[in-house]
Design a protein around this motif. Structure first.
Motif, mmCIF file in Angstrom:
data_model
loop_
_atom_site.group_PDB
_atom_site.id
_atom_site.type_symbol
_atom_site.label_atom_id
_atom_site.label_comp_id
_atom_site.label_asym_id
_atom_site.label_seq_id
_atom_site.Cartn_x
_atom_site.Cartn_y
_atom_site.Cartn_z
ATOM 1 N N ARG A 129 0.779 -1.538 -0.547
ATOM 2 C CA ARG A 129 -0.019 -0.182 -0.154
ATOM 3 C C ARG A 129 0.996 1.290 0.209
ATOM 4 O O ARG A 129 0.830 2.784 -0.892
ATOM 5 N N ILE A 132 2.110 1.900 -3.821
ATOM 6 C CA ILE A 132 0.896 1.333 -4.326
ATOM 7 C C ILE A 132 1.095 3.395 -4.214
ATOM 8 O O ILE A 132 1.031 4.014 -5.680
ATOM 9 N N TYR A 135 3.877 5.532 -5.969
ATOM 10 C CA TYR A 135 4.080 5.660 -6.983
ATOM 11 C C TYR A 135 3.058 6.856 -7.858
ATOM 12 O O TYR A 135 3.361 6.521 -8.187
ATOM 13 N N ARG A 136 2.031 6.750 -7.588
ATOM 14 C CA ARG A 136 0.623 6.938 -7.798
ATOM 15 C C ARG A 136 0.845 8.266 -7.869
ATOM 16 O O ARG A 136 0.756 9.701 -8.330
ATOM 17 N N PRO A 192 4.212 -1.315 -11.799
ATOM 18 C CA PRO A 192 3.636 -1.622 -10.927
ATOM 19 C C PRO A 192 3.047 -2.695 -9.864
ATOM 20 O O PRO A 192 3.179 -2.795 -9.116
ATOM 21 N N ILE A 195 5.606 -4.807 -6.970
ATOM 22 C CA ILE A 195 5.385 -4.222 -6.106
ATOM 23 C C ILE A 195 4.322 -5.381 -5.205
ATOM 24 O O ILE A 195 4.853 -6.339 -4.630
ATOM 25 N N TRP A 196 3.714 -5.643 -5.712
ATOM 26 C CA TRP A 196 2.383 -7.605 -5.695
ATOM 27 C C TRP A 196 3.811 -8.423 -5.700
ATOM 28 O O TRP A 196 3.719 -9.104 -4.817
#
Length: 206
Positions: A129, A132, A135-136, A192, A195-196
């Motif tokens: 979280r 991300i 990143y956003r 992205p 990330i997960w």
């Protein structure tokens, strides 16, 4: 659960969902583009763009960004000297906007992208979280870095009265524009989904 765990691949070109085929290189059922589970060499390409932007960020701040000449008199101004001049003229709000758009935002983007890449690559203790959101925010704030370039472009086009008044862009503007473009490309090159993947591996190791 990740899409790849469910046997699904996303097409980077048209965003069509396709079944994962591990037997052979798959193509999108809609646009026939080559499918990749993750963007090839995403981290290395992002690092290359980011390091180049960091190198250019030095001349972008040290070289004059524009020259203002009135009645034949004037001197080139860097970003910081322009901010100081605006403060001396009592234009604090404009000076603050220029400082944030030209100094704070690019510095945050460079540092934020570097931290994001390092945390994914080295499996640092950051939640998915947090990564991300970072990143956003980097993607969203990137567009405001072009504010100075737009202002200079408009001034160069409008203020051209020969010896009376003239504004010219200098090498610092080209270096700064290159930094902005490179950081935007770096944000676009970074996948992205890594990330997960990183979070998934961390959970497996626990």
């Amino acid at each position: 659960m990740r899409a790849i765990d469910a046997g699904i691949q996303l097409c980077d070109e048209c965003h069509q969902l396709n079944p994962l085929d591990v037997q052979q290189p798959a193509r999108c059922s809609r646009c026939q583009s080559r499918l990749h589970a993750r963007r090839p060499d995403s981290i290395r390409r992002t690092w290359a763009l980011l390091i180049t932007a960091m190198i250019l960020y030095i001349p972008a701040n040290l070289l004059p960004i524009m020259s203002v000449s009135v009645f034949g008199n004037g001197a080139p101004a860097t970003i910081m000297s322009g901010v100081v001049s605006l403060l001396q003229l009592g234009m604090a709000p404009i000076a603050l906007v220029v400082f944030v758009a030209s100094i704070i935002v690019p510095t945050f983007k460079l540092g934020g992208l570097g931290l994001l890449l390092y945390s994914v690559q080295r499996h640092q203790p950051m939640s998915a979280r947090q990564r991300i959101i970072m990143y956003r925010f980097i993607e969203w704030v990137g567009r405001w870095s072009m504010l100075d370039i737009f202002v200079i472009a408009i001034l160069v086009a409008l203020v051209n009265f020969g010896n009376l008044a003239r504004i010219e862009a200098n090498l610092g503007a080209a270096a700064f524009a290159s930094v902005v473009v490179l950081t935007m490309l770096a944000a676009m090159t970074f996948d992205p989904r890594l990330i997960w993947d990183n979070t998934h591996l961390d959970n497996e190791n626990e």
